[in-house]
Scaffold this motif. Structure first.
Motif, PDB file in Angstrom:
ATOM      1  N   LEU A 154       0.800  -1.218   0.000  1.00  0.00           N
ATOM      2  CA  LEU A 154       0.000   0.000   0.000  1.00  0.00           C
ATOM      3  C   LEU A 154       0.834   1.270   0.000  1.00  0.00           C
ATOM      4  CD1 LEU A 154      -2.598  -1.376   2.505  1.00  0.00           C
ATOM      5  CD2 LEU A 154      -3.197  -0.486   0.253  1.00  0.00           C
ATOM      6  N   ILE A 155       1.993   1.255   0.629  1.00  0.00           N
ATOM      7  CA  ILE A 155       2.806   2.471   0.667  1.00  0.00           C
ATOM      8  C   ILE A 155       3.333   2.804  -0.719  1.00  0.00           C
ATOM      9  CG2 ILE A 155       4.996   3.414   1.509  1.00  0.00           C
ATOM     10  CD1 ILE A 155       4.323   2.162   4.227  1.00  0.00           C
ATOM     11  N   GLY A 156       3.935   1.835  -1.400  1.00  0.00           N
ATOM     12  CA  GLY A 156       4.354   2.064  -2.779  1.00  0.00           C
ATOM     13  C   GLY A 156       3.151   2.325  -3.664  1.00  0.00           C
ATOM     14  N   GLY A 157       2.161   1.451  -3.579  1.00  0.00           N
ATOM     15  CA  GLY A 157       0.852   1.700  -4.140  1.00  0.00           C
ATOM     16  C   GLY A 157       0.649   1.465  -5.617  1.00  0.00           C
ATOM     17  N   HIS A 158       1.695   1.075  -6.352  1.00  0.00           N
ATOM     18  CA  HIS A 158       1.533   0.944  -7.798  1.00  0.00           C
ATOM     19  C   HIS A 158       2.117  -0.358  -8.349  1.00  0.00           C
ATOM     20  CE1 HIS A 158       1.076   5.252  -7.051  1.00  0.00           C
ATOM     21  NE2 HIS A 158       0.432   5.329  -8.191  1.00  0.00           N
ATOM     22  N   SER A 159       2.476  -1.298  -7.487  1.00  0.00           N
ATOM     23  CA  SER A 159       3.040  -2.593  -7.900  1.00  0.00           C
ATOM     24  C   SER A 159       4.259  -2.435  -8.800  1.00  0.00           C
ATOM     25  CB  SER A 159       1.968  -3.448  -8.616  1.00  0.00           C
ATOM     26  OG  SER A 159       0.971  -3.843  -7.712  1.00  0.00           O
ATOM     27  N   ASP A 160       5.083  -1.418  -8.520  1.00  0.00           N
ATOM     28  CA  ASP A 160       6.269  -1.214  -9.350  1.00  0.00           C
ATOM     29  C   ASP A 160       7.554  -1.071  -8.540  1.00  0.00           C
ATOM     30  OD1 ASP A 160       5.821   1.278  -8.237  1.00  0.00           O
ATOM     31  OD2 ASP A 160       5.524   2.317 -10.150  1.00  0.00           O
ATOM     32  N   LEU A 161       7.527  -1.502  -7.267  1.00  0.00           N
ATOM     33  CA  LEU A 161       8.729  -1.449  -6.440  1.00  0.00           C
ATOM     34  C   LEU A 161       8.670  -2.561  -5.408  1.00  0.00           C
ATOM     35  CD1 LEU A 161       8.204  -0.099  -3.304  1.00  0.00           C
ATOM     36  CD2 LEU A 161       7.538   1.806  -4.766  1.00  0.00           C
ATOM     37  N   THR A 162       9.832  -2.932  -4.875  1.00  0.00           N
ATOM     38  CA  THR A 162       9.932  -3.931  -3.813  1.00  0.00           C
ATOM     39  C   THR A 162      10.794  -3.353  -2.698  1.00  0.00           C
ATOM     40  OG1 THR A 162       9.839  -5.697  -5.459  1.00  0.00           O
ATOM     41  CG2 THR A 162      10.558  -6.313  -3.252  1.00  0.00           C
ATOM     42  N   LEU A 163      10.192  -3.098  -1.538  1.00  0.00           N
ATOM     43  CA  LEU A 163      10.908  -2.512  -0.401  1.00  0.00           C
ATOM     44  C   LEU A 163      10.285  -2.987   0.903  1.00  0.00           C
ATOM     45  CD1 LEU A 163      11.574   1.301  -1.064  1.00  0.00           C
ATOM     46  CD2 LEU A 163      13.242  -0.552  -1.061  1.00  0.00           C
ATOM     47  N   GLY A 164      11.083  -2.910   1.980  1.00  0.00           N
ATOM     48  CA  GLY A 164      10.593  -3.136   3.328  1.00  0.00           C
ATOM     49  C   GLY A 164      10.956  -1.964   4.209  1.00  0.00           C
ATOM     50  N   LEU A 165      10.200  -1.758   5.268  1.00  0.00           N
ATOM     51  CA  LEU A 165      10.395  -0.618   6.160  1.00  0.00           C
ATOM     52  C   LEU A 165      10.212  -1.065   7.600  1.00  0.00           C
ATOM     53  CD1 LEU A 165       7.991   1.591   4.081  1.00  0.00           C
ATOM     54  CD2 LEU A 165      10.464   1.888   4.084  1.00  0.00           C
ATOM     55  N   VAL A 166      11.013  -0.506   8.497  1.00  0.00           N
ATOM     56  CA  VAL A 166      10.863  -0.767   9.928  1.00  0.00           C
ATOM     57  C   VAL A 166      10.977   0.556  10.670  1.00  0.00           C
ATOM     58  CG1 VAL A 166      11.707  -1.992  11.956  1.00  0.00           C
ATOM     59  CG2 VAL A 166      11.915  -3.052   9.717  1.00  0.00           C
ATOM     60  N   ALA A 167      10.068   0.803  11.604  1.00  0.00           N
ATOM     61  CA  ALA A 167      10.125   1.976  12.471  1.00  0.00           C
ATOM     62  C   ALA A 167      10.275   1.521  13.918  1.00  0.00           C
ATOM     63  CB  ALA A 167       8.864   2.819  12.310  1.00  0.00           C
ATOM     64  N   GLY A 168      11.006   2.324  14.707  1.00  0.00           N
ATOM     65  CA  GLY A 168      11.225   1.979  16.108  1.00  0.00           C
ATOM     66  C   GLY A 168      12.052   3.030  16.803  1.00  0.00           C
TER      67      GLY A 168
ATOM     68  N   ALA B 272      -5.208  -0.438  -8.813  1.00  0.00           N
ATOM     69  CA  ALA B 272      -6.270  -1.248  -9.401  1.00  0.00           C
ATOM     70  C   ALA B 272      -6.533  -2.455  -8.512  1.00  0.00           C
ATOM     71  CB  ALA B 272      -5.891  -1.705 -10.811  1.00  0.00           C
ATOM     72  N   THR B 273      -7.769  -2.916  -8.498  1.00  0.00           N
ATOM     73  CA  THR B 273      -8.158  -4.063  -7.681  1.00  0.00           C
ATOM     74  C   THR B 273      -7.521  -5.340  -8.218  1.00  0.00           C
ATOM     75  OG1 THR B 273     -10.238  -3.009  -7.096  1.00  0.00           O
ATOM     76  CG2 THR B 273     -10.134  -5.410  -6.870  1.00  0.00           C
ATOM     77  N   THR B 274      -7.000  -6.150  -7.307  1.00  0.00           N
ATOM     78  CA  THR B 274      -6.421  -7.436  -7.668  1.00  0.00           C
ATOM     79  C   THR B 274      -6.986  -8.506  -6.735  1.00  0.00           C
ATOM     80  OG1 THR B 274      -4.494  -7.103  -6.233  1.00  0.00           O
ATOM     81  CG2 THR B 274      -4.280  -6.428  -8.540  1.00  0.00           C
ATOM     82  N   LEU B 275      -6.710  -9.737  -7.090  1.00  0.00           N
ATOM     83  CA  LEU B 275      -7.238 -10.882  -6.342  1.00  0.00           C
ATOM     84  C   LEU B 275      -6.124 -11.883  -6.092  1.00  0.00           C
ATOM     85  CD1 LEU B 275     -10.421 -12.900  -7.174  1.00  0.00           C
ATOM     86  CD2 LEU B 275      -8.208 -14.019  -7.352  1.00  0.00           C
ATOM     87  N   SER B 276      -6.207 -12.567  -4.933  1.00  0.00           N
ATOM     88  CA  SER B 276      -5.253 -13.627  -4.637  1.00  0.00           C
ATOM     89  C   SER B 276      -5.993 -14.827  -4.038  1.00  0.00           C
ATOM     90  CB  SER B 276      -4.176 -13.134  -3.674  1.00  0.00           C
ATOM     91  OG  SER B 276      -3.183 -14.120  -3.468  1.00  0.00           O
ATOM     92  N   HIS B 277      -5.363 -15.993  -4.153  1.00  0.00           N
ATOM     93  CA  HIS B 277      -5.916 -17.229  -3.604  1.00  0.00           C
ATOM     94  C   HIS B 277      -4.927 -17.723  -2.546  1.00  0.00           C
ATOM     95  CE1 HIS B 277      -6.752 -21.706  -3.819  1.00  0.00           C
ATOM     96  NE2 HIS B 277      -7.923 -21.198  -3.500  1.00  0.00           N
ATOM     97  N   PRO B 278      -5.164 -17.411  -1.263  1.00  0.00           N
ATOM     98  CA  PRO B 278      -4.153 -17.637  -0.220  1.00  0.00           C
ATOM     99  C   PRO B 278      -3.605 -19.053  -0.150  1.00  0.00           C
ATOM    100  CG  PRO B 278      -5.890 -16.244   0.620  1.00  0.00           C
ATOM    101  CD  PRO B 278      -6.354 -16.716  -0.726  1.00  0.00           C
TER     102      PRO B 278
END
Length: 393
Positions: free
Chosen positions: A209-223, A340-346
């Motif tokens: 959701l933060i990137g929001g456009h399915s065009d990046l791969t990142l992780g974030l940590v706050a503390g 855009a709305t997407t779907l997944s099958h867990p």
């Protein structure tokens, strides 16, 4: 004496001198350099010692990661934040920084499948034990805690059934045991601030959701500053750092996060109500529905909506597959958080390969389909869902 002009090979090879205009760019640029120049050895010493601002090598830090981290820290009411190569890299950094051989981790059984694999399978190779608990039942955490428990790992909204734990109560139990509460906040940015509810770490898959456009791969940590400094050292040593361009993209995506979150959440609530009233699905899992088991807690802990995820139980794998194939405009794409709305099958993607007995106990069945609602018109989305449900029948 004037030097002769360089030959073409030299002109091409050498970096162009920096342009120093009297005006500043309105949009901060991506800083793609891997390494930074120093004036001399004393300058290197000053930067490493923190007496002077500067960057050395992109794996250790760069301007785009620093800018994104500052925004994330402010967003989460944290002292500091750090950027990683993916959400799993961020999770791994927390586990590597906080645990040693002989330590113990308590994890919510409702966690993302890869996180469970990392804690339950990979960490055990290094002498770190673990045990699961039901995050919606704080008393089950009390049973899971050990003398050596260092971390308690939960999600704000679980994947895929969107269960919401009592975060303040879990934080209290963790604190009493001398452990730190880690909250994966990927499904719920802006809906609450886990650090204000007692968490020590907040983890995001910035890919979503933060990137929001399915065009990046990142992780974030706050503390806290001390914890993030330790994580940053681990990140550099293990090579877990996020790169400049994707950090720049995530900063750009963050600018519209409140608008996207509000719009998608409003549409998700509308569609969850329509799906639950349709009479053509076995169950709809959405914390904004009164029948959701954590609805009252969601109303208390969350603000600004109930999120953009809806999980629908079609009954069995064949009906789930028919629904997926009946959709014309919503793709089966196993991620989330796009415009855009997407779907997944867990059961065949995010929780593939997990213990069948655990999945059965949690209610993660082959009939579940998870919807990540985007920014489309609600009526257009409903038309597609309605058509697919008719196809199932």
């Amino acid at each position: 004496m004037d030097s002769p002009p360089p030959r073409p090979e030299t002109t091409c090879a050498r970096a162009a001198p920096p342009v120093r205009p009297s005006t500043a760019p309105l949009v901060p640029p991506p800083h793609l350099s891997v390494v930074y120049r120093f004036e001399g050895i004393d300058h290197v010493d000053d930067v490493y010692a923190g007496r002077d601002d500067g960057f050395v090598y992109a794996r250790d830090g760069h301007p785009n990661a620093a800018a994104l981290a500052d925004r994330i820290a402010a967003l989460e009411a944290a002292d500091a934040a750090a950027v990683f190569a993916s959400g799993m890299a961020a999770t791994a950094a927390v586990l590597l920084a906080e645990t040693n051989a002989g330590d113990h981790v308590a994890f919510a059984e409702q966690l993302y499948g890869k996180t469970i694999s990392l804690i339950g399978r990979e960490l055990s190779r290094f002498g770190v034990s673990s045990s699961g608990f039901d995050a919606t039942r704080p008393e089950s955490l009390a049973d899971a805690l050990r003398n050596g428990t260092r971390l308690v790992f939960v999600e704000t909204l679980s994947n895929p059934l969107l269960r919401l734990p009592d975060l303040p109560r879990l934080a209290d139990l963790a604190r009493q045991a001398g452990a730190k509460l880690v909250v994966d906040h990927t499904f719920a940015p802006l809906l609450c601030r886990p650090i204000e509810l007692g968490a020590s770490y907040v983890v995001h898959s910035g890919t979503k959701l933060i990137g929001g456009h399915s065009d990046l791969t990142l992780g974030l940590v706050a503390g806290s500053k001390g914890d993030i400094a330790r994580l940053s050292s681990v990140s550099s040593t293990f090579g877990l750092s996020g790169n400049p361009f994707e950090s720049w993209l995530a900063t750009r995506g963050l600018a519209t996060l409140p608008l996207r979150s509000a719009r998608a959440g409003e549409t998700a609530r509308d569609l969850a109500v329509r799906l639950s009233r349709s009479g053509r699905v076995r169950a709809v899992h959405y914390p904004g529905l009164p029948e959701h088991p954590d609805h009252d807690r969601a109303r208390s802990l969350l603000s600004g909506g109930f999120g953009a995820m809806i999980t629908v139980d079609l009954g069995d794998r064949a009906r789930a597959d028919a629904f997926i194939r009946g959709l014309r405009h919503v793709p089966f794409a196993p991620s989330l958080g796009d415009v855009a709305t997407t779907l997944s099958h867990p059961s065949s993607t995010s929780h593939r390969g997990q213990d069948p007995e655990l999945l059965d106990r949690l209610g993660i069945t082959p009939g579940l389909v998870r919807l990540s609602i985007g920014l489309e018109d609600a009526d257009d989305l409903w038309a597609d869902f309605d058509r697919a449900l008719a196809f199932v029948e």
